[in-house]
Design an enzyme around this catalytic site. Structure first.
Site, short mmCIF file in Angstrom:
data_model
loop_
_atom_site.label_atom_id
_atom_site.label_comp_id
_atom_site.label_asym_id
_atom_site.label_seq_id
_atom_site.Cartn_x
_atom_site.Cartn_y
_atom_site.Cartn_z
N CYS A 68 -3.89 10.14 4.53
CA CYS A 68 -2.67 9.32 4.67
C CYS A 68 -1.63 9.75 3.64
O CYS A 68 -1.80 9.52 2.44
CB CYS A 68 -3.04 7.85 4.49
N CYS A 75 -0.25 6.94 1.53
CA CYS A 75 -1.24 6.48 0.55
C CYS A 75 -1.24 7.39 -0.67
O CYS A 75 -1.25 6.92 -1.82
CB CYS A 75 -2.64 6.47 1.15
#
Length: 88
Positions: A5, A8
């Site tokens: 991600c 993230c």
């Protein structure tokens, strides 16, 4: 958190800095959803988007934030969430 991600990965160091500011009063935990058994994640909380930031107090989820927008906005929202939901 997921290692695939991008949001993230970008957000993680900013959350770590925020965690350092609140260290004496709160604990921040990063959970890599790829390495934790699915049943454990499902039992703790339903996570549908990445990144997901949750505020827990006394084993109860107080608030949740999906961090799909700019990092500085996410950090501001997390700060607001902490100040509004936690008597620290």
């Amino acid at each position: 958190m997921a290692n695939w991600c991008r949001k993230c990965i970008y957000l993680k160091p900013k959350l770590e800095k925020l965690a350092a500011e609140y260290y004496q009063r709160l604990r921040f935990y990063c959970v890599d959803v790829n390495t934790v058994p699915h049943k454990l994640v499902a039992r703790a909380a339903v996570t549908q988007k990445m990144p997901t930031i949750q505020l827990w107090k006394d084993n109860k989820k107080q608030d949740e934030l999906f961090g799909g927008h700019k990092a500085h906005l996410v950090i501001n929202e997390v700060r607001e969430m902490i100040e509004n939901k936690c008597a620290i």
